[in-house]
Design an enzyme around this catalytic site. Structure first.
Site, PDB file in Angstrom:
ATOM      1  N   HIS A 112     -22.111  18.207  16.772  1.00 45.82           N
ATOM      2  CA  HIS A 112     -22.773  18.598  15.538  1.00 45.82           C
ATOM      3  C   HIS A 112     -21.850  19.518  14.724  1.00 45.82           C
ATOM      4  CE1 HIS A 112     -26.713  18.709  13.544  1.00 45.82           C
ATOM      5  NE2 HIS A 112     -26.185  19.767  12.955  1.00 45.82           N
ATOM      6  N   HIS A 165     -22.220  11.026  10.040  1.00 43.96           N
ATOM      7  CA  HIS A 165     -22.533   9.631  10.334  1.00 43.96           C
ATOM      8  C   HIS A 165     -22.275   8.745   9.123  1.00 43.96           C
ATOM      9  CE1 HIS A 165     -26.198  11.077   8.320  1.00 43.96           C
ATOM     10  NE2 HIS A 165     -26.444   9.822   8.006  1.00 43.96           N
TER      11      HIS A 165
HETATM   12 ZN   LIG Z   1     -26.319  16.777  15.730  1.00 43.95          ZN
END
Ligand SMILES: [Zn+2]
Ligand SMILES: [Zn+2]
Ligand SMILES: [Zn+2]
Length: 341
Positions: A112, A165
């Site tokens: 993250h 993403h």
């Molecule tokens: Zn994440």
């Protein structure tokens, strides 16, 4: 005097304000905010997404567990559904069809808060292979005519999850912007017997004023008639209409080029929100001599307003020659390589 400029591919006119040109510091930036809370894309939360359709696991761990570097899952809230038949129907004078399509998320890293450009080149290359592998798989489904790969970074660009993403949408029809590019480049080819993108590469390389960077395999340029300030295109130098038919050297070179462009944009525009799209040929077509796949990178620095909606005309406050100069002169330092947990 402002200037009207025409894009040679789609014939779209834009207004370039040359009188009070905006510099990078003139744009108000809303920072890409970190949101706390649960993230389904993080390593360890594999059970919280739909089962994966592809993942690269260097250690050979089993599907839907930790240990992946790139992971592709169906979108939990898809724009289109994968099940069913395509059926076109008329509703009086109107046309409609079932909302068949595929909508997938390519999770670029298990970590993250790590941005695509922070990853080592080799891992960006893996992300590109994931794009390619999913296109190759989905194009076997004859219902799909077009596969768009894109990336939204930052809330201003429409990203709802912060975790880095990309997305893929397979469509049962050819989207309008793609049709315009195909039509425009076909007409150019019929008239000149040359690919318009190959011509752009030739002319921009020679002129140099709109070039951001250049490598053996890619040219990164500000287009002559950009819709948005700091809009930048990545063009493969070797003619190829389909992204998925590229050689491994091309993906290797593209990983470097993407990292390089994003780092330049981060430095000049302070980590801007952006959209990035891969424009490639329709999936059920053979190689095309008139179309040339490419990437369009659009930082979100201005808002689209009534004039744009009403006319399809874009007003761009930063001439591409100046945008290219800023990006070209950015000192790109390599980010710390990231290790996979
Ligand atoms: Zn994440
Ligand atoms: Zn070409
Ligand atoms: Zn395009």
């Amino acid at each position: 005097m402002p200037e009207l400029r025409k894009d040679p591919i789609v014939g779209r006119w834009v207004i370039i304000s040359t009188d009070r040109a905006k510099r990078p510091s003139d744009f108000t930036r809303e920072p890409v905010k970190a949101k706390g809370g649960f993230c389904p894309f993080c390593s360890g939360n594999e059970a919280k997404t739909p089962p994966e359709v592809l993942a690269y696991r260097p250690n050979g761990a089993s599907p839907n567990t930790q240990g992946w570097t790139v992971r592709v899952v169906p979108n939990k809230f898809p724009a289109l559904g994968i099940e069913g038949n395509l059926s076109r129907q008329a509703e009086g004078m109107f046309d409609k069809m079932n909302g068949i399509g595929a909508h997938e998320v390519i999770i670029e890293t298990p970590e993250h808060g790590v941005m695509l450009e922070d990853l080592p080149e080799k891992r960006i290359e893996d992300v590109l292979w994931a794009f390619r592998d999913r296109i190759v798989d989905l194009k076997k489904d004859r219902r799909f005519k077009y596969i768009l790969i894109f990336k939204n970074h930052g809330q201003l660009a429409g990203a709802t999850l912060e975790h880095s993403h990309g997305q893929l949408i397979a469509l049962p029809i050819l989207p309008k912007h793609v049709v315009e590019e195909l039509e425009g480049s076909r007409q150019y080819f019929m008239y000149k017997e040359r690919c318009v993108f190959c011509d752009i590469i030739r002319q921009e390389t020679e002129a140099g004023v709109r070039v951001v960077s250049e490598s053996d395999a890619f040219l990164t340029v500000a287009p002559y008639a950009p819709r948005f300030p700091f809009e930048t295109w990545i063009l493969p130098k070797r003619h190829e209409s389909a992204f998925e038919n590229s050689s491994s050297q091309v993906y290797e070179g593209l990983a470097k080029t993407i990292k390089n462009l994003l780092q330049r944009a981060d430095q000049v525009l302070d980590n801007p929100a952006y959209n990035l799209v891969i424009h490639t040929a329709p999936v059920q077509e053979n190689a095309m001599e008139y179309y040339h796949w490419h990437i369009e990178f659009m930082p979100r620095l201005t808002k689209i307003a009534g004039f744009e909606w009403g006319t399809g005309f874009y007003q761009n406050p930063t001439p591409p020659e100046e945008a290219a100069k800023y990006l070209r002169e950015a000192r790109v330092e390599h980010a710390q390589p990231v290790t996979v947990p």
